[in-house]
Every structure is written in structure tokens, then in C-alpha cells.
Enzyme design. Sequence first.
Site, mmCIF file in Angstrom:
data_model
loop_
_atom_site.group_PDB
_atom_site.id
_atom_site.type_symbol
_atom_site.label_atom_id
_atom_site.label_comp_id
_atom_site.label_asym_id
_atom_site.label_seq_id
_atom_site.Cartn_x
_atom_site.Cartn_y
_atom_site.Cartn_z
ATOM 1 N N GLU A 61 -2.656 -11.012 3.382
ATOM 2 C CA GLU A 61 -3.482 -11.019 4.409
ATOM 3 C C GLU A 61 -4.498 -12.213 4.810
ATOM 4 O O GLU A 61 -4.621 -13.130 5.968
ATOM 5 C CB GLU A 61 -4.347 -9.838 4.670
ATOM 6 C CG GLU A 61 -3.733 -8.420 5.170
ATOM 7 C CD GLU A 61 -2.972 -8.017 4.020
ATOM 8 O OE1 GLU A 61 -2.086 -7.212 4.554
ATOM 9 O OE2 GLU A 61 -2.742 -8.161 3.027
ATOM 10 N N GLU B 36 0.811 -1.111 0.011
ATOM 11 C CA GLU B 36 0.022 0.009 0.073
ATOM 12 C C GLU B 36 1.052 1.327 -0.022
ATOM 13 O O GLU B 36 0.868 2.172 -0.684
ATOM 14 C CB GLU B 36 -0.871 -0.009 1.184
ATOM 15 C CG GLU B 36 -1.988 -1.017 1.215
ATOM 16 C CD GLU B 36 -3.080 -0.520 0.336
ATOM 17 O OE1 GLU B 36 -3.507 0.669 0.166
ATOM 18 O OE2 GLU B 36 -3.529 -1.428 -0.592
#
Length: 258
Positions: free
Chosen positions: A132, A112
Site C-alpha cells: 500500500e 490479510e
Amino acid sequence: MSDELLYHVEGHVAYLTINRPKVLNAISHELDDELALLWDDVDSDPDVWVAVLSGNGDRAFCAGGDISGGTGANPSRVALGGGLTGIGGTLRILRKPLVALVQGYALGGGFELAMAADIIIAADNAQFGLPEVKAGIIGEAGVVHRAIRQLPHHVAMAMILTGERLSAQSALQFGLVNEVVSVEELQETGRAWAARLTAASPLAQQAAKDAALSRAGYPLEVALSTKFELIESYARSNDVVEGRRAFQEKRSPIWTGS
């Protein structure tokens, strides 16, 4: 400032280096606070026109948030990446152009953070990923929103749903990164991009970035009809006069950022 975040300015370029190679440059809460302060410095210093962000060591740009102290969210803390990702706090948009130099792993929040940059240069060993789901950690799903906007839909969804990584060459193929170079060439390539960026008017760049990003999610007719404060302010700047004069005199402009 701790030794976990290195910072120096050369010319009109601010260089920031995450210096936690033993933990793949994962970002702790304390490092988030330090990054936030440095982003303040970058944005407020008129002599800084461009920022370049990298991670120390060949193994990783950034492996995301450091969860060694637990995964509980503190609502008062700075968003991951000093605010640039908007994950876990308030989203911050850096006014100055930002170049990310990515080597090795750029995972989760680190991915990110790279995507929050305006230009991404990847080393040929770079691996981008959103792991994740494999770890069963998704939080408030902050890590899925940039990928689905910056990559082709099905490529992004495959990464999100499988946790599998994207290579540097695939990232180049899909337009996620601007250039792929060897690990040894990464820093020098970053300096070359910084030189290209500082050849332009810094005030014009900031106005253009603000206009492009602030209306990116709007219909085209709305974006075209919007009046942008920074563009109107730039029209009254010394750099506008210098740009016109340099064109008439057939020379390179000398920008002052004023």
C-alpha cells in the site's frame, strides 16, 4: 453463484476457490458478497467441519481488493474477504477451522485474507506483501493490524513501511505459515491437513477456536477465569460420550458433531 467463486463439499470439508486468475484473484465487491454467503453456509451446515480456501492459477492466491472500479468505500458493503478481514466493513470470525492454501502473490487484502485463516500452507513461490505505501493507498490502515500481531515486530514494520515482500521460506522461519511445499503439492497438502482436522471432534474444535480467539487480547488471568458457552455446551454433547467410549475401547472415535 458466479463462476468467479468455486465451491464444493467433500466429506466434511468445504473447498472454496477464488476463480479470477486474470486479475490475480483480486476480490470485487460482488465477489465479497458471494464469499459472505458461502461463509454463512459453512458456519450453518453441521456436515461441514473444515473449510479450505485457495486461489485459482499459480500466479496468485489473492492480490487484494479489486480497485478497478475505484477506491471509494461503500459503508454498507461486506468487509473484504466476505467479512473475514474486517477491512471496509464488520469483522466476521468463522466458527469452523479455516485452511488457506497460498501460492504466488498474497498482497494487501489478500495477505490479510490468508492471515485470517487458522492454518496457512504456502507454496514455495508464495510472496506475502503489504504494497500500500508504495502505491500511496492506505485507506483506514486496515491492512497493518494482523501483520503486527502475527509477525515479529520489526519484520512486520519493515513490510508495512517499505512495501517489500516476504518469501515463503521467510514466512515459515517467522512462524507465519505452517508448512511450505511445492506448487504441485499444494492442493494435496491442503487435503491432508483437512483430513487431520476432521479426525478431531468438530464441536470441540469450534469451542476451542472460539475460546482461543475471543480472549486472545486479554490478560491470561482473565482468559483462564472466563466461562465459555461453547465449551459448556460441548460438555453435554454426544461427541464427549463418544470420545470417552472410544478411549475406553481403544479405537478411533466416530464423531457426529452432535
